[in-house]
Design a protein around this motif. Structure first.
Motif, PDB file in Angstrom:
ATOM      1  N   LYS A  43       0.768  -1.254  -0.124  1.00 27.34           N
ATOM      2  CA  LYS A  43       0.056   0.132  -0.054  1.00 27.34           C
ATOM      3  C   LYS A  43       0.725   1.120  -0.092  1.00 27.34           C
ATOM      4  N   ASN A  44       1.963   1.345   0.921  1.00 26.21           N
ATOM      5  CA  ASN A  44       2.887   2.599   0.714  1.00 26.21           C
ATOM      6  C   ASN A  44       3.530   2.780  -0.623  1.00 26.21           C
ATOM      7  N   ALA A  45       3.966   1.638  -1.229  1.00 24.90           N
ATOM      8  CA  ALA A  45       4.610   1.605  -2.589  1.00 24.90           C
ATOM      9  C   ALA A  45       3.601   1.994  -3.624  1.00 24.90           C
ATOM     10  N   GLN A  46       2.242   1.842  -3.457  1.00 27.85           N
ATOM     11  CA  GLN A  46       1.312   2.316  -4.377  1.00 27.85           C
ATOM     12  C   GLN A  46       1.008   3.948  -4.167  1.00 27.85           C
ATOM     13  N   GLU A  47       0.750   4.118  -2.918  1.00 28.85           N
ATOM     14  CA  GLU A  47       0.501   5.653  -2.647  1.00 28.85           C
ATOM     15  C   GLU A  47       1.685   6.559  -2.998  1.00 28.85           C
ATOM     16  N   THR A  48       2.912   6.038  -2.761  1.00 31.95           N
ATOM     17  CA  THR A  48       4.096   6.878  -3.047  1.00 31.95           C
ATOM     18  C   THR A  48       4.265   6.758  -4.567  1.00 31.95           C
ATOM     19  N   LEU A  49       3.868   5.960  -5.690  1.00 31.75           N
ATOM     20  CA  LEU A  49       3.754   6.145  -6.958  1.00 31.75           C
ATOM     21  C   LEU A  49       2.598   7.112  -7.120  1.00 31.75           C
ATOM     22  N   ASP A  72       0.239  -5.434  -7.831  1.00 26.52           N
ATOM     23  CA  ASP A  72       0.542  -6.225  -6.295  1.00 26.52           C
ATOM     24  C   ASP A  72       2.231  -6.486  -6.222  1.00 26.52           C
ATOM     25  N   SER A  73       2.978  -6.107  -7.139  1.00 28.89           N
ATOM     26  CA  SER A  73       4.288  -6.191  -7.039  1.00 28.89           C
ATOM     27  C   SER A  73       5.011  -4.962  -6.655  1.00 28.89           C
ATOM     28  N   ILE A  74       5.715  -4.954  -5.562  1.00 31.48           N
ATOM     29  CA  ILE A  74       6.359  -3.951  -4.979  1.00 31.48           C
ATOM     30  C   ILE A  74       7.478  -3.630  -5.678  1.00 31.48           C
ATOM     31  N   ASP A  75       8.127  -4.600  -6.265  1.00 36.52           N
ATOM     32  CA  ASP A  75       9.144  -4.223  -7.518  1.00 36.52           C
ATOM     33  C   ASP A  75       8.630  -3.524  -8.609  1.00 36.52           C
ATOM     34  N   ASN A  76       7.608  -3.848  -9.080  1.00 34.73           N
ATOM     35  CA  ASN A  76       6.993  -3.135 -10.298  1.00 34.73           C
ATOM     36  C   ASN A  76       6.806  -1.805  -9.865  1.00 34.73           C
ATOM     37  N   LEU A  77       6.042  -1.716  -8.627  1.00 34.35           N
ATOM     38  CA  LEU A  77       5.791  -0.303  -8.365  1.00 34.35           C
ATOM     39  C   LEU A  77       6.961   0.648  -7.963  1.00 34.35           C
ATOM     40  N   ARG A  78       7.957  -0.084  -7.615  1.00 36.53           N
ATOM     41  CA  ARG A  78       9.153   0.857  -7.189  1.00 36.53           C
ATOM     42  C   ARG A  78       9.884   1.252  -8.552  1.00 36.53           C
ATOM     43  N   THR A  79       9.801   0.349  -9.763  1.00 41.30           N
ATOM     44  CA  THR A  79      10.418   0.623 -10.764  1.00 41.30           C
ATOM     45  C   THR A  79       9.585   1.905 -11.603  1.00 41.30           C
ATOM     46  N   LEU A  80       8.327   1.683 -11.361  1.00 39.79           N
ATOM     47  CA  LEU A  80       7.492   2.666 -12.006  1.00 39.79           C
ATOM     48  C   LEU A  80       7.867   3.966 -11.353  1.00 39.79           C
ATOM     49  N   THR A  81       7.846   4.320 -10.030  1.00 41.09           N
ATOM     50  CA  THR A  81       8.287   5.389  -9.358  1.00 41.09           C
ATOM     51  C   THR A  81       9.582   6.032  -9.898  1.00 41.09           C
ATOM     52  N   ARG A  82      10.499   5.060 -10.128  1.00 43.76           N
ATOM     53  CA  ARG A  82      11.475   5.830 -10.691  1.00 43.76           C
ATOM     54  C   ARG A  82      11.534   6.326 -12.077  1.00 43.76           C
ATOM     55  N   LYS A  83      10.675   5.521 -12.567  1.00 38.87           N
ATOM     56  CA  LYS A  83      10.500   5.798 -14.216  1.00 38.87           C
ATOM     57  C   LYS A  83       9.675   7.153 -14.422  1.00 38.87           C
ATOM     58  N   GLU A  95       0.611   4.437 -19.848  1.00 45.35           N
ATOM     59  CA  GLU A  95       1.151   3.293 -20.929  1.00 45.35           C
ATOM     60  C   GLU A  95       2.157   2.269 -20.207  1.00 45.35           C
ATOM     61  N   LEU A  96       2.974   2.806 -19.155  1.00 50.85           N
ATOM     62  CA  LEU A  96       3.964   2.195 -18.359  1.00 50.85           C
ATOM     63  C   LEU A  96       3.078   1.315 -17.229  1.00 50.85           C
ATOM     64  N   VAL A  97       2.043   2.163 -16.647  1.00 46.30           N
ATOM     65  CA  VAL A  97       1.517   1.445 -15.863  1.00 46.30           C
ATOM     66  C   VAL A  97       0.591   0.345 -16.420  1.00 46.30           C
ATOM     67  N   ASN A  98      -0.034   0.651 -17.518  1.00 41.75           N
ATOM     68  CA  ASN A  98      -1.022  -0.412 -18.188  1.00 41.75           C
ATOM     69  C   ASN A  98      -0.125  -1.684 -18.285  1.00 41.75           C
ATOM     70  N   ARG A  99       1.081  -1.462 -18.716  1.00 41.08           N
ATOM     71  CA  ARG A  99       1.935  -2.667 -19.088  1.00 41.08           C
ATOM     72  C   ARG A  99       2.132  -3.356 -17.702  1.00 41.08           C
ATOM     73  N   ALA A 100       2.432  -2.595 -16.493  1.00 38.02           N
ATOM     74  CA  ALA A 100       2.908  -3.198 -15.398  1.00 38.02           C
ATOM     75  C   ALA A 100       1.570  -3.883 -14.774  1.00 38.02           C
ATOM     76  N   ALA A 101       0.331  -3.363 -15.184  1.00 34.76           N
ATOM     77  CA  ALA A 101      -0.740  -3.914 -14.394  1.00 34.76           C
ATOM     78  C   ALA A 101      -1.005  -5.270 -15.136  1.00 34.76           C
ATOM     79  N   GLN A 102      -0.518  -5.499 -16.315  1.00 29.94           N
ATOM     80  CA  GLN A 102      -0.953  -6.783 -17.345  1.00 29.94           C
ATOM     81  C   GLN A 102      -0.027  -7.986 -16.464  1.00 29.94           C
TER      82      GLN A 102
END
Length: 103
Positions: A43-49, A72-83, A95-102
């Motif tokens: 939840k923290n990673a989602q809110e941070t993003l 639901d992947s903390i690693d994906n959320l952290r990667t998106l935050t950096r991107k 588009e990045l979020v859509n790919r990560a959500a798939q």
């Protein structure tokens, strides 16, 4: 209350049930702790993003926030935050979020 039978200390049924209930409650809580911690970290990673992307691209549409909360992947959320800072537009970030959500 405990009773004494032939020199053996025996717990009453109530004492045993109370102890079992306590033990199970403690064991369950102890076993659930890693799950709670992971949920809080997720939840923290989602809110941070959401916060970082909102600061960079402006308020995010609710549909995009919902997609982020579905990841639901903390690693994906952290990667998106950096991107976030490398994206040129909200559309590119979406588009990045859509790919990560798939995944």
């Amino acid at each position: 209350m405990n009773g004494l039978v032939r020199g053996i200390n025996m717990e009453t049924i109530a004492d045993m049930l109370e102890k079992r209930g306590y033990d199970r409650g403690y064991d369950t809580a102890y076993q659930e702790k890693p799950k709670w911690e992971k949920q809080a970290e997720l939840k923290n990673a989602q809110e941070t993003l959401i916060d970082v992307a909102g600061d960079f691209h402006g308020p995010l549409p609710n549909s995009l926030q919902d997609k982020i909360k579905a990841i639901d992947s903390i690693d994906n959320l952290r990667t998106l935050t950096r991107k976030v800072y490398k994206t040129q537009s909200l559309e590119e970030f979406t588009e990045l979020v859509n790919r990560a959500a798939q995944n």
